[in-house]
Design an enzyme around this catalytic site. Structure first.
Site, PDB file in Angstrom:
ATOM      1  N   GLU A 159       0.853  -1.187   0.000  1.00  8.60           N
ATOM      2  CA  GLU A 159       0.000   0.000   0.000  1.00  8.60           C
ATOM      3  C   GLU A 159       0.892   1.241   0.000  1.00  8.60           C
ATOM      4  O   GLU A 159       1.860   1.297   0.727  1.00  8.60           O
ATOM      5  CB  GLU A 159      -0.857  -0.045   1.277  1.00  8.60           C
ATOM      6  CG  GLU A 159      -1.744   1.121   1.471  1.00  8.60           C
ATOM      7  CD  GLU A 159      -2.664   1.324   0.286  1.00  8.60           C
ATOM      8  OE1 GLU A 159      -3.365   0.368  -0.080  1.00  8.60           O
ATOM      9  OE2 GLU A 159      -2.656   2.428  -0.289  1.00  8.60           O
ATOM     10  N   PHE A 160       0.531   2.224  -0.809  1.00  6.77           N
ATOM     11  CA  PHE A 160       1.381   3.411  -0.910  1.00  6.77           C
ATOM     12  C   PHE A 160       0.700   4.668  -0.388  1.00  6.77           C
ATOM     13  O   PHE A 160       1.098   5.779  -0.710  1.00  6.77           O
ATOM     14  CB  PHE A 160       1.808   3.624  -2.369  1.00  6.77           C
ATOM     15  CG  PHE A 160       2.464   2.417  -2.975  1.00  6.77           C
ATOM     16  CD1 PHE A 160       3.783   2.113  -2.671  1.00  6.77           C
ATOM     17  CD2 PHE A 160       1.764   1.565  -3.821  1.00  6.77           C
ATOM     18  CE1 PHE A 160       4.403   0.982  -3.206  1.00  6.77           C
ATOM     19  CE2 PHE A 160       2.369   0.440  -4.359  1.00  6.77           C
ATOM     20  CZ  PHE A 160       3.681   0.146  -4.054  1.00  6.77           C
ATOM     21  N   GLY A 264      14.162  21.321   4.987  1.00  2.00           N
ATOM     22  CA  GLY A 264      13.620  21.691   6.294  1.00  2.00           C
ATOM     23  C   GLY A 264      14.091  20.730   7.362  1.00  2.00           C
ATOM     24  O   GLY A 264      15.195  20.182   7.271  1.00  2.00           O
ATOM     25  N   GLY A 268       9.599  12.393   9.026  1.00  2.00           N
ATOM     26  CA  GLY A 268       9.280  11.632  10.223  1.00  2.00           C
ATOM     27  C   GLY A 268       8.072  10.767   9.923  1.00  2.00           C
ATOM     28  O   GLY A 268       7.842  10.390   8.786  1.00  2.00           O
ATOM     29  N   CYS A 271       6.216   5.792   8.872  1.00  2.00           N
ATOM     30  CA  CYS A 271       6.670   4.970   7.741  1.00  2.00           C
ATOM     31  C   CYS A 271       8.119   5.185   7.339  1.00  2.00           C
ATOM     32  O   CYS A 271       8.956   4.311   7.529  1.00  2.00           O
ATOM     33  CB  CYS A 271       5.769   5.198   6.541  1.00  2.00           C
ATOM     34  SG  CYS A 271       4.131   4.533   6.794  1.00  2.00           S
TER      35      CYS A 271
HETATM   36  C1  UDX Z   1       4.972   7.880   3.156  1.00  2.00           C
HETATM   37  C2  UDX Z   1       4.949   7.631   1.640  1.00  2.00           C
HETATM   38  O1  UDX Z   1       4.873   8.879   0.951  1.00  2.00           O
HETATM   39  C3  UDX Z   1       3.778   6.743   1.274  1.00  2.00           C
HETATM   40  O2  UDX Z   1       3.791   6.463  -0.109  1.00  2.00           O
HETATM   41  C4  UDX Z   1       3.886   5.451   2.077  1.00  2.00           C
HETATM   42  O3  UDX Z   1       2.786   4.617   1.813  1.00  2.00           O
HETATM   43  C5  UDX Z   1       3.955   5.744   3.564  1.00  2.00           C
HETATM   44  O4  UDX Z   1       5.019   6.645   3.833  1.00  2.00           O
HETATM   45  P1  UDX Z   1       3.607   9.489   4.805  1.00  2.00           P
HETATM   46  O5  UDX Z   1       4.332   8.844   5.940  1.00  2.00           O
HETATM   47  O6  UDX Z   1       2.161   9.754   4.934  1.00  2.00           O
HETATM   48  O7  UDX Z   1       3.783   8.613   3.480  1.00  2.00           O
HETATM   49  O8  UDX Z   1       4.343  10.879   4.582  1.00  2.00           O
HETATM   50  P2  UDX Z   1       4.982  11.680   3.375  1.00  2.00           P
HETATM   51  O9  UDX Z   1       3.997  12.552   2.739  1.00  2.00           O
HETATM   52  O10 UDX Z   1       5.779  10.786   2.509  1.00  2.00           O
HETATM   53  O11 UDX Z   1       5.965  12.628   4.193  1.00  2.00           O
HETATM   54  C6  UDX Z   1       6.979  12.066   5.023  1.00  2.00           C
HETATM   55  C7  UDX Z   1       7.780  13.130   5.732  1.00  2.00           C
HETATM   56  O12 UDX Z   1       8.619  13.801   4.816  1.00  2.00           O
HETATM   57  C8  UDX Z   1       6.967  14.209   6.438  1.00  2.00           C
HETATM   58  O13 UDX Z   1       7.523  14.410   7.732  1.00  2.00           O
HETATM   59  C9  UDX Z   1       7.166  15.433   5.555  1.00  2.00           C
HETATM   60  O14 UDX Z   1       7.088  16.633   6.279  1.00  2.00           O
HETATM   61  C10 UDX Z   1       8.564  15.189   5.027  1.00  2.00           C
HETATM   62  N1  UDX Z   1       8.845  15.877   3.754  1.00  2.00           N
HETATM   63  C11 UDX Z   1       8.117  15.587   2.648  1.00  2.00           C
HETATM   64  C12 UDX Z   1       9.870  16.816   3.682  1.00  2.00           C
HETATM   65  O15 UDX Z   1      10.561  17.083   4.676  1.00  2.00           O
HETATM   66  N2  UDX Z   1      10.138  17.424   2.487  1.00  2.00           N
HETATM   67  C13 UDX Z   1       9.422  17.152   1.369  1.00  2.00           C
HETATM   68  O16 UDX Z   1       9.724  17.739   0.314  1.00  2.00           O
HETATM   69  C14 UDX Z   1       8.373  16.210   1.455  1.00  2.00           C
END
Ligand code: UDX
Length: 447
Positions: A159-160, A264, A268, A271
């Site tokens: 799942e993504f 930034g 976190g 996942c």
């Molecule tokens: C992630 C994957 O994107 C998703 O496909 C998988 O199924 C589960 O893990 P998620 O944990 O919901 O999803 O968060 P995501 O949107 O990927 O962001 C992860 C972290 O990266 C966040 O803390 C976000 O703030 C940070 N982030 C994201 C950045 O620091 N910079 C960015 O450009 C993008």
């Protein structure tokens, strides 16, 4: 006859998947071992904040007014086994305590509870993120413990979904990946996903190990992109460059792309951090650890950003000790549109500053309860304005829309010093500077 579907585990993934399956027209039975969760879901309430999920749920939970009635919940494995043609395993696979490896105990116990009750043909479909090789092992377990024998089969379908977009990602996935061992399994999964496939979602059929690896490698790639731009931010800072401009400019190359290049305080959540660690641990077991040593660097660049934010805060306060300083923190969740504070960089920074003696006041639009539970010793305020009152510095650590829409003029009247540190490169420096603030962000020029 339409397929009957069960969903085992009703966290972010399972609750969303169950509601989405009902939306697609299937009869669905969801199971969780936590009775309180099931009671909430039966009332059409979601145990976490996820935009659109509660509406979707209410449209289908049996017994609610105006619902399709296609979605029910239980805590009973025999009932689930008797009900379903296809059983989705959506339980959590957290990081093991004190180790990098993934804790498979929830997956294992779900299968152990289900298998002995599978008396007829059934497809068990793993969705949880697992170390490569798990599906093979679980398939053998299923064959041995299901009374149906070979009629009870396993498939792997990672799942993504992203938190904050879980409903959209589940109903309109950008790809569907299935690891299967038989035509029957593939056929059943094509039936389950007929609607999104018709709408254009690519359907990738592969073997077990590849399906498992697609998930961990996708998350590793995303983590790498973020740490790459954060490394560039460090260099930009040393060289007086601007990482936001740099990201924009390299992003116009569509081989690179603009997305996931926001520098930034780093990634976190439940996942990315644990998935790259589990991937390294698994590669080590397979004797392929050299291939993934770069992930160690990705992880350490990421963790370093939190410390850098603390140092930036110290500088903004004059470089001395934090004792007696008032620090406002906007944002506690690991990303906006979620109430999830698991491994949240924002809360980590808030905690570090607090533990070094500052008086920290946090505000987050949705994460307050979870943050309070995890970090009860921090101060909490009911609004951004309350949080910044009297502050010597304001830290913007989760990029909620609400924070971008704040009026720096109004906030400026409440703080004791107009200094804002943007840990997400998401505020508009010009707007804040025009209102008399000192704006600083990681990897960007001072003024
Ligand atoms: C992630 C994957 O994107 C998703 O496909 C998988 O199924 C589960 O893990 P998620 O944990 O919901 O999803 O968060 P995501 O949107 O990927 O962001 C992860 C972290 O990266 C966040 O803390 C976000 O703030 C940070 N982030 C994201 C950045 O620091 N910079 C960015 O450009 C993008």
């Amino acid at each position: 006859m339409a397929l009957k579907i069960t969903v085992i585990g009703t966290g972010y993934l399972g609750a969303t998947h169950a509601a989405a399956m009902a939306e697609l027209g299937f009869e669905v039975l969801g199971l969780d071992v936590v009775p309180e969760k099931i009671e909430m879901l039966q009332r059409g309430e979601v145990p976490m904040y996820e935009p659109g999920l509660e509406d979707l749920l209410r449209r289908h939970v049996a017994g609610l007014e105006g619902s399709s009635g296609r979605l029910r919940f239980t805590t009973d494995f025999p009932e689930v086994a008797a009900f379903g043609d296809v059983h989705f395993l959506c339980v959590n696979t957290p990081q093991k305590h004190g180790e990098y490896a993934c804790d498979m105990s929830y997956v294992e116990s779900a299968l152990a509870s289900l298998a002995p009750h599978l008396r007829g043909p059934a497809l068990v479909v793993g969705k949880s993120t697992v170390p490569v090789g798990s599906a093979d092992r679980l398939a053998a377990y299923l064959a041995e413990h299901a009374p149906a024998g070979g009629d009870a089969e396993l498939a792997w379908n990672p799942e993504f979904l992203r938190e904050g977009f879980a409903v959209r990602d589940t109903l309109h996935p950008d790809r569907i990946v299935v690891g299967v061992r038989s035509e029957r399994a593939e056929k059943l999964l094509r039936e389950v996903y007929a609607t999104p496939v018709e709408e254009g979602s690519p359907f990738v059929v592969t073997d077990f190990p590849t399906a498992e690896l697609v998930k961990t490698s996708a998350n590793s790639f995303l983590a790498t992109k973020i740490s790459f731009i954060n490394a560039m931010a460090e260099v930009c800072e040393a060289a007086d460059g601007d990482v936001a401009k740099l990201a924009e400019a390299i992003g116009y190359d569509d081989r690179i792309g603009r997305k996931f290049l926001r520098a930034g305080i780093g990634f976190g959540g439940g996942c990315l951090p644990k998935d790259i660690r589990a991937f390294m641990a698994r590669a080590g077991e397979l004797g392929a650890d050299q291939a993934l040593t770069f992930l160690r660097e990705i992880d350490s660049i990421n963790m370093r950003q939190r410390g850098r934010m603390v140092e930036l805060t110290r500088q903004a306060l004059g470089g001395g000790p934090f004792l007696g300083k008032r620090v406002a923190v906007l944002g506690a969740t690991f990303k906006p549109d979620s109430d999830d504070v698991r491994d949240s960089p924002a809360l980590n920074v808030a905690g570090q500053v607090h533990l070094q003696g500052a008086q920290v006041t946090v505000y987050d639009p949705k994460g307050m309860d979870n943050a309070r539970r995890l970090f009860p010793t921090l101060g909490y305020a009911d609004s951004a304005l309350e949080a910044v009152r009297g502050a010597d510095v304001v830290l913007h650590l989760t990029e909620w829309r609400e924070f971008r829409e704040l009026d720096p003029q109004v906030l400026g009247e409440a703080v004791s010093a107009k200094v804002v540190l943007d840990g997400r490169n998401a505020l508009d420096p010009e707007v804040w500077r025009k209102a008399g603030w000192t704006y600083r962000a990681m990897g960007r020029p001072t003024a």
